[in-house]
Design an enzyme around this catalytic site. Structure first.
Site, PDB file in Angstrom:
ATOM      1  N   CYS A  37      15.340 -15.613  17.041  1.00  0.00           N
ATOM      2  CA  CYS A  37      13.901 -15.869  17.206  1.00  0.00           C
ATOM      3  C   CYS A  37      13.073 -14.792  16.495  1.00  0.00           C
ATOM      4  O   CYS A  37      12.967 -13.657  16.983  1.00  0.00           O
ATOM      5  CB  CYS A  37      13.574 -15.910  18.694  1.00  0.00           C
ATOM      6  SG  CYS A  37      11.813 -15.942  19.061  1.00  0.00           S
ATOM      7  N   CYS A  40      10.213 -13.253  18.460  1.00  0.00           N
ATOM      8  CA  CYS A  40      10.723 -12.327  19.476  1.00  0.00           C
ATOM      9  C   CYS A  40      10.859 -10.921  18.901  1.00  0.00           C
ATOM     10  O   CYS A  40      10.486  -9.928  19.534  1.00  0.00           O
ATOM     11  CB  CYS A  40      12.090 -12.792  19.982  1.00  0.00           C
ATOM     12  SG  CYS A  40      12.086 -14.375  20.852  1.00  0.00           S
TER      13      CYS A  40
END
Length: 290
Positions: A37, A40
């Protein structure tokens, strides 16, 4: 794992202890993330920065969703990144998706106690003032510190001597340096002594304008070049002074029994081994010698 105790990884096995139980003492921010991700990874350093600045008033737990599917299912995490704030055993706030630092702080503000301001030692403040050229303020702060302490620290005495020297109280500066005992602050003491030496020398030398005129008329005037370097050092114009001293050393290393070389080493002491000018000019001096 983080180097700070305020930031840690949380797993299925320890989630109740590390997050739920801890949240009864301090709010715990839980970052649900995954290695694939990209948002993230963009959010992580912001969360870490904020957590560190709270200095223990906020804990940050990181849950790798690829490794901890049971925790993900338990809290119904549907998108990444998701950040949840736990307090008194319950989720009280949070957000999904990457957020700017300002939004993170705004979300935390109602729930997390602002950490007490870090106290800055008077000596550190005086050092900062001196570095900014606020010599008088640094001297006044140190004088106040001495009035409160029976035995001033060597570092404080050395800095005070440098303040005295900068405003021309050279004899007082010398007496202060002579009062410094021990070898613990050897390099700082050498730097202060070097500064004092340059200021004493400069007081007896011709003015900068006169020296520049002499050099304009005769670029090979070694004495004028050396004296100009000393005047520049007295004014903390370190780079042009180093350039002049190196130039003098390269063309006449025997001038005044190697005075240019000796003075270069004094300047290195004054600035300290980690200074970028010292690193560069020490290398140039080495190349000139060998």
């Amino acid at each position: 794992m983080s180097a700070t105790p305020y930031i840690f990884d949380a797993s299925t096995l320890d989630f109740d202890q590390s997050v739920i139980q801890n949240s009864f003492h301090k709010p715990v921010l839980v970052d649900f993330w995954a290695d694939w991700c990209a948002p993230c990874k963009a959010l992580m350093p912001l969360l870490a920065k904020v957590a560190e600045e709270y200095r223990g008033e906020l804990l940050l737990a990181k849950v790798n969703c690829d490794l901890e599917p049971d925790v993900v299912a338990r809290f119904g995490i549907r998108s990444l990144p998701t950040v949840v704030l736990f307090k008194d055993g319950q989720p009280v706030d949070g957000f999904a998706g990457a957020q700017p630092e300002s939004a993170i702080r705004a979300m935390l503000a109602p729930h997390v106690q602002t950490p007490p301001a870090e106290e800055v030692a008077p000596l550190e403040t005086a050092q900062a003032l001196f570095s900014e050229g606020r010599i008088g303020e640094a001297e006044a702060l140190l004088a106040q510190l001495f009035a409160e302490e029976a035995e001033p620290a060597p570092a404080a005495l050395i800095l005070y001597a440098r303040c005295l020297a900068e405003r021309g109280a050279l004899d007082d500066a010398q007496r202060t340096l002579d009062a410094v005992k021990g070898d613990e602050h050897k390099s700082a003491l050498a730097a202060a002594r070097a500064q004092l030496t340059f200021l004493r020398q400069a007081a007896d030398l011709p003015e900068v304008a006169e020296l520049k005129t002499r050099l304009a008329q005769n670029a090979d005037d070694d004495e004028a070049l050396y004296q100009l370097a000393v005047q520049q050092l007295a004014r903390q114009l370190h780079e042009p002074a180093l350039e002049a001293l190196l130039k003098l050393f390269m063309r006449n290393r025997g001038y005044a029994d190697g005075l240019a070389h000796k003075t270069l080493l004094q300047v290195f002491d004054l600035l300290g081994n980690d200074h970028s000018l010292v690193t560069g000019y020490r290398r140039k001096l080495y190349q000139a010698i060998y």
